[in-house]
Scaffold this motif. Structure first.
Motif, PDB file in Angstrom:
ATOM      1  N   PHE A 210     -73.337 -83.833  32.622  1.00 46.67           N
ATOM      2  CA  PHE A 210     -72.875 -84.935  31.765  1.00 46.67           C
ATOM      3  C   PHE A 210     -71.399 -84.777  31.421  1.00 46.67           C
ATOM      4  CE2 PHE A 210     -71.774 -85.941  27.350  1.00 46.67           C
ATOM      5  CZ  PHE A 210     -71.748 -87.324  27.453  1.00 46.67           C
ATOM      6  N   LEU A 211     -70.977 -83.580  31.011  1.00 45.11           N
ATOM      7  CA  LEU A 211     -69.582 -83.376  30.623  1.00 45.11           C
ATOM      8  C   LEU A 211     -68.639 -83.594  31.803  1.00 45.11           C
ATOM      9  CD1 LEU A 211     -70.022 -80.255  28.319  1.00 45.11           C
ATOM     10  CD2 LEU A 211     -69.345 -82.552  27.589  1.00 45.11           C
ATOM     11  N   ARG A 212     -69.030 -83.118  32.961  1.00 40.82           N
ATOM     12  CA  ARG A 212     -68.205 -83.333  34.152  1.00 40.82           C
ATOM     13  C   ARG A 212     -68.100 -84.828  34.478  1.00 40.82           C
ATOM     14  NH1 ARG A 212     -67.379 -79.151  37.824  1.00 40.82           N
ATOM     15  NH2 ARG A 212     -67.864 -80.531  39.575  1.00 40.82           N
TER      16      ARG A 212
ATOM     17  N   ALA B 209     -61.096 -76.336  30.642  1.00 42.66           N
ATOM     18  CA  ALA B 209     -59.970 -77.262  30.820  1.00 42.66           C
ATOM     19  C   ALA B 209     -59.344 -77.039  32.197  1.00 42.66           C
ATOM     20  CB  ALA B 209     -58.942 -77.069  29.719  1.00 42.66           C
ATOM     21  N   ARG B 210     -60.166 -77.216  33.195  1.00 41.77           N
ATOM     22  CA  ARG B 210     -59.723 -77.139  34.585  1.00 41.77           C
ATOM     23  C   ARG B 210     -60.357 -78.292  35.354  1.00 41.77           C
ATOM     24  NH1 ARG B 210     -56.064 -74.739  33.140  1.00 41.77           N
ATOM     25  NH2 ARG B 210     -55.324 -72.648  33.675  1.00 41.77           N
ATOM     26  N   PRO B 211     -59.699 -78.780  36.414  1.00 44.13           N
ATOM     27  CA  PRO B 211     -60.201 -79.952  37.131  1.00 44.13           C
ATOM     28  C   PRO B 211     -61.563 -79.729  37.782  1.00 44.13           C
ATOM     29  CG  PRO B 211     -57.911 -79.488  37.713  1.00 44.13           C
ATOM     30  CD  PRO B 211     -58.408 -78.311  36.934  1.00 44.13           C
ATOM     31  N   LEU B 212     -62.251 -80.836  38.010  1.00 36.28           N
ATOM     32  CA  LEU B 212     -63.566 -80.778  38.636  1.00 36.28           C
ATOM     33  C   LEU B 212     -63.488 -80.204  40.040  1.00 36.28           C
ATOM     34  CD1 LEU B 212     -65.029 -84.264  37.592  1.00 36.28           C
ATOM     35  CD2 LEU B 212     -65.148 -82.102  36.359  1.00 36.28           C
ATOM     36  N   TYR B 213     -62.405 -80.496  40.769  1.00 35.99           N
ATOM     37  CA  TYR B 213     -62.348 -80.096  42.173  1.00 35.99           C
ATOM     38  C   TYR B 213     -62.202 -78.590  42.362  1.00 35.99           C
ATOM     39  CZ  TYR B 213     -57.241 -80.254  41.418  1.00 35.99           C
ATOM     40  OH  TYR B 213     -55.972 -80.061  40.943  1.00 35.99           O
ATOM     41  N   VAL B 214     -61.919 -77.841  41.281  1.00 32.57           N
ATOM     42  CA  VAL B 214     -61.914 -76.380  41.376  1.00 32.57           C
ATOM     43  C   VAL B 214     -63.113 -75.777  40.654  1.00 32.57           C
ATOM     44  CG1 VAL B 214     -59.419 -76.246  41.649  1.00 32.57           C
ATOM     45  CG2 VAL B 214     -60.406 -76.091  39.347  1.00 32.57           C
ATOM     46  N   GLY B 215     -64.049 -76.642  40.248  1.00 29.99           N
ATOM     47  CA  GLY B 215     -65.255 -76.156  39.592  1.00 29.99           C
ATOM     48  C   GLY B 215     -65.212 -76.184  38.079  1.00 29.99           C
ATOM     49  N   GLY B 216     -64.183 -76.790  37.495  1.00 31.49           N
ATOM     50  CA  GLY B 216     -64.073 -76.842  36.037  1.00 31.49           C
ATOM     51  C   GLY B 216     -64.909 -77.952  35.429  1.00 31.49           C
TER      52      GLY B 216
ATOM     53  N   GLY C 178     -63.446 -80.232  33.560  1.00 30.45           N
ATOM     54  CA  GLY C 178     -62.616 -81.425  33.645  1.00 30.45           C
ATOM     55  C   GLY C 178     -61.906 -81.834  32.376  1.00 30.45           C
ATOM     56  N   PHE C 179     -61.995 -81.038  31.303  1.00 30.18           N
ATOM     57  CA  PHE C 179     -61.259 -81.376  30.079  1.00 30.18           C
ATOM     58  C   PHE C 179     -59.758 -81.183  30.302  1.00 30.18           C
ATOM     59  CE2 PHE C 179     -65.437 -80.602  28.234  1.00 30.18           C
ATOM     60  CZ  PHE C 179     -65.513 -81.581  27.263  1.00 30.18           C
ATOM     61  N   GLY C 180     -58.958 -81.932  29.536  1.00 29.61           N
ATOM     62  CA  GLY C 180     -57.519 -81.760  29.598  1.00 29.61           C
ATOM     63  C   GLY C 180     -57.056 -80.546  28.819  1.00 29.61           C
ATOM     64  N   LEU C 181     -57.682 -80.311  27.649  1.00 29.56           N
ATOM     65  CA  LEU C 181     -57.306 -79.210  26.772  1.00 29.56           C
ATOM     66  C   LEU C 181     -58.559 -78.564  26.197  1.00 29.56           C
ATOM     67  CD1 LEU C 181     -54.506 -81.010  24.692  1.00 29.56           C
ATOM     68  CD2 LEU C 181     -54.109 -79.368  26.516  1.00 29.56           C
ATOM     69  N   LYS C 182     -58.398 -77.328  25.750  1.00 31.61           N
ATOM     70  CA  LYS C 182     -59.472 -76.620  25.048  1.00 31.61           C
ATOM     71  C   LYS C 182     -58.889 -75.938  23.819  1.00 31.61           C
ATOM     72  CE  LYS C 182     -62.460 -72.539  25.374  1.00 31.61           C
ATOM     73  NZ  LYS C 182     -63.133 -71.541  26.238  1.00 31.61           N
ATOM     74  N   TRP C 183     -59.594 -76.053  22.696  1.00 36.49           N
ATOM     75  CA  TRP C 183     -59.202 -75.310  21.493  1.00 36.49           C
ATOM     76  C   TRP C 183     -59.336 -73.810  21.747  1.00 36.49           C
ATOM     77  CZ3 TRP C 183     -61.137 -77.402  16.115  1.00 36.49           C
ATOM     78  CH2 TRP C 183     -60.485 -78.605  15.840  1.00 36.49           C
ATOM     79  N   ASP C 184     -58.312 -73.049  21.357  1.00 36.53           N
ATOM     80  CA  ASP C 184     -58.375 -71.587  21.439  1.00 36.53           C
ATOM     81  C   ASP C 184     -58.911 -71.051  20.115  1.00 36.53           C
ATOM     82  OD1 ASP C 184     -58.101 -68.904  21.844  1.00 36.53           O
ATOM     83  OD2 ASP C 184     -56.041 -68.998  22.581  1.00 36.53           O
ATOM     84  N   MET C 185     -60.238 -71.044  20.025  1.00 33.67           N
ATOM     85  CA  MET C 185     -60.882 -70.595  18.788  1.00 33.67           C
ATOM     86  C   MET C 185     -60.682 -69.090  18.574  1.00 33.67           C
ATOM     87  SD  MET C 185     -62.388 -73.518  17.964  1.00 33.67           S
ATOM     88  CE  MET C 185     -63.870 -73.295  16.981  1.00 33.67           C
ATOM     89  N   GLY C 186     -60.603 -68.340  19.678  1.00 39.39           N
ATOM     90  CA  GLY C 186     -60.393 -66.899  19.564  1.00 39.39           C
ATOM     91  C   GLY C 186     -59.063 -66.587  18.916  1.00 39.39           C
TER      92      GLY C 186
END
Length: 647
Positions: free
Chosen positions: A360-362, A389-396, A398-406
């Motif tokens: 679903f997310l992809r 936050a990596r493109p679908l074509y490399v297996g991600g 597909g998000f543009g950004l990700k929060w760095d919670m760490g």
């Protein structure tokens, strides 16, 4: 994969007196999970049929045996106006003449097989009654936009090499009107006030905590019932559109917090919609969230995917939203999220990954980026799940950004330490650089860190009154020096002492105190410098844009780093002193000769600091240090960060 849009038919077909907005293509795409414009077809739509004004209704309830529309137009009678089932689609539809914009209604859904009968709000309504009332309102989404200039250049403004500094806001508590019973500001009142403030502070975007309709105000919008309706607490859908339009005209992007991870169990909402577990899983080990006491969407069901992605499209399409921050992604990815052994069902391979949610997310990311290429999607994902936050074509995903919670947790843990103990926790400052370029990160200092007894940001800082402000200025400066986009929750920029309370306004009166005003000015100057210096934003997601100068001075709790832009001339040095002890004649290696101008210093008197600095900058000397061919001899102010630019 290519996703087909629905047929752009907004006028009803009339055949032998039978009225429908739904074509065979609509039904096919909906049932296969690829109809992403359902808001044009399902719900309530004011239309004209044979010269007569009325409202067309359509609702998905495949297991119901009867569906009626009840409302103020028929005295709220359960069996007032019966809808008809559309073939085998599971959709009930009908036209009610004389029922126009502003009419109140609900669906009365009957399942004779289970003896179930209940009144439900319309899942696709564009407007709901002001809570605690739960009726739907017949409405439209007509609005004349004036943000063409913004929309045409949005893809450049929101590119990954552009500055993005986000101000996170809860609309109901950012600012209120105490002289009128502490009432909320309306969308239209917020438009000008919020725009003026964000421009003053230099933020590029505002991120709205969920404004999707929600019955419980104390959920802050995260318990959503109206996935296609801006909350009526602050005005009409057009009032909301006006606010977005106005912000765009002022050059400000608008990000919406969106919650496809769970929904509340309120009787009038999606839960057990037609006498069956329609939107949610039937088994509580899959369909009930133990943390939030809410229902979990069944992402494997085609129609549910159409519903959720249509919701995303609605906000991007009809409301011109520039980005969606997707809440609680980790809870979607893991079948055992917040569950003990035996409380969850493994996938077909015995693992904990939720393949249906992943798909679903992809699919969501692929669809929204294809049809709205200028937008951004942002994942709130708190684990080490790879390639969020990596493109679908490399297996991600597909998000543009990700929060760095760490980063958020490590840095706040470090900053809460007394300075004398910080040398034992130095790795909390430096650890993120081991993974900083694995994803496209945004650094959040979000609302989550100032609620539920966690206290305010300034309240977390150690030391006396002066040191608390110095520490907070240092924290903000360190965040802006890092390679990532930025997010700050409202109130942090003025040093609000009290924990955030959704029932009252921010403590704006604090700005009468020069220390609070100085902190606010510091954040504004950080934003200005961040936006105007390419070195601080162009290569946020490229390791070539960052170098440590020295990250090993644990004894003195000093770190130094260099940020670089695409041009070799764009270089900014940042030096942090995390103790209240000034450091004199502190030599820092630099990569080039020339004059290093002091751009910003958090210890400047204008910000409430002690006024210690470097007299505008330092000339580099041909003395090698820290593996660099040149160096500068600096004074490091106490509990401060200083930025230097090579001139």
């Amino acid at each position: 994969m290519t996703y087909q849009l629905s047929v752009n038919q907004t006028q009803p077909q009339v055949t032998d007196g039978y009225v429908s907005l739904l074509t065979e293509d609509d039904l096919y795409l909906f049932n296969e999970g690829s109809h992403f414009h359902l808001y044009e077809k399902l719900g309530s739509h004011p239309v004209v049929v044979n010269g007569e004004r009325g409202t067309y209704f359509a609702v998905w309830a495949p297991n119901a045996t009867e569906v009626f529309v009840k409302g103020d137009f028929n005295g709220w009678q359960d069996n007032g106006h019966r809808l008809s089932l559309k073939g085998n689609s599971g959709i009930w539809e009908g036209f009610i003449p004389g029922m126009t914009k502003g009419s109140l209604y609900k669906y009365h859904i009957v399942n004779h097989n289970s003896g179930y009968a209940v009144d439900k709000a319309d899942p696709f309504a564009n407007s709901q009654e002001v809570p605690p009332r739960t009726g739907s309102v017949v409405w439209d989404t007509e609005y004349t936009w004036h943000d063409q200039e913004w929309m045409e250049k949005r893809d450049r403004i929101q590119a990954l090499d552009a500055p993005m500094s986000i101000y996170e806001v809860h609309l109901g508590s950012w600012m209120r009107v105490p002289e009128e019973g502490n009432r909320y500001l309306t969308y239209r009142e917020l438009a000008s006030k919020l725009a003026e403030y964000i421009k003053q502070m230099g933020f590029t975007h505002v991120e709205l905590m969920p404004i999707t309709e929600h019955p419980f105000y104390g959920s802050w919008g995260y318990q959503t019932t109206g996935y296609f309706a801006p909350t009526s607490r602050y005005g009409s859908p057009q009032d909301f559109m006006y606010m977005v339009d106005y912000l765009h005209q002022q050059g400000i992007g608008v990000i919406l917090d969106w919650v496809p991870s769970h929904f509340p169990t309120d009787q009038h909402g999606l839960n057990y919609f037609d006498g069956t577990n329609l939107y949610e899983h039937a088994d509580p080990r899959q369909g009930f969230h133990p943390d939030w006491q809410s229902s979990i969407f069944n992402y494997g069901r085609h129609e549910v995917r159409s519903f959720l992605i249509s919701s995303a499209f609605f906000w991007l399409d009809k409301c011109h939203i520039d980005g969606l921050r997707v809440d609680a992604v980790a809870s979607m990815l893991y079948l055992d999220y917040s569950r003990k052994e035996g409380e969850w069902i493994p996938n077909q391979y015995g693992g904990r990954e939720n393949f249906e949610a992943i798909e679903f997310l992809r699919r969501f990311n692929e669809a929204v980026y294809k049809h709205f290429p200028g937008i951004q999607t942002i994942a709130e994902e708190s684990t080490s799940w790879p390639m969020v936050a990596r493109p679908l074509y490399v297996g991600g995903l597909g998000f543009g950004l990700k929060w760095d919670m760490g980063w958020m947790h490590d840095t706040l843990s470090y900053m809460s330490q007394e300075p004398i103990h910080r040398k034992y926790h130095h790795n909390k400052l430096t650890f993120r650089m081991l993974y900083a370029f694995n994803e496209n990160f945004a650094l959040p200092l979000s609302h989550d860190e100032v609620v539920h007894g966690k206290g305010s940001l300034i309240g977390k800082m150690p030391g006396d009154y002066w040191q608390k402000f110095a520490n907070l200025r240092l924290l903000f400066g360190y965040m802006y020096a890092q390679a990532a986009k930025k997010l700050l929750f409202m109130g942090g920029e003025i040093g609000q002492w009290s924990e955030w309370n959704h029932d009252q306004s921010l403590d704006w009166n604090l700005l009468e105190n020069p220390m609070h005003g100085g902190l606010q000015k510091w954040v504004a100057d950080l934003n200005h410098t961040y936006r105007t210096e390419p070195a601080l934003h162009e290569l946020d997601f490229d390791w070539q844009g960052f170098d440590w100068i020295d990250c090993n001075d644990t004894e003195q709790s000093v770190i130094s780093l260099v940020r670089k832009g695409k041009s070799a001339e764009d270089v900014v040095l940042a030096v942090c002193n995390f103790t209240p002890v000034p450091r004199y004649n502190y030599r820092i290696g630099v990569p080039a000769e020339g004059f290093w101008q002091e751009l910003l210093n958090s210890d400047a008197g204008d910000y409430g600091g002690s006024g210690m600095g470097n007299m505008g900058g330092k000339q580099a000397e041909a003395i090698s240090q820290h593996g660099q061919p040149y160096s500068v001899d600096l004074t490091l102010p106490p509990l401060a960060i200083a930025f230097f630019k090579l001139c």
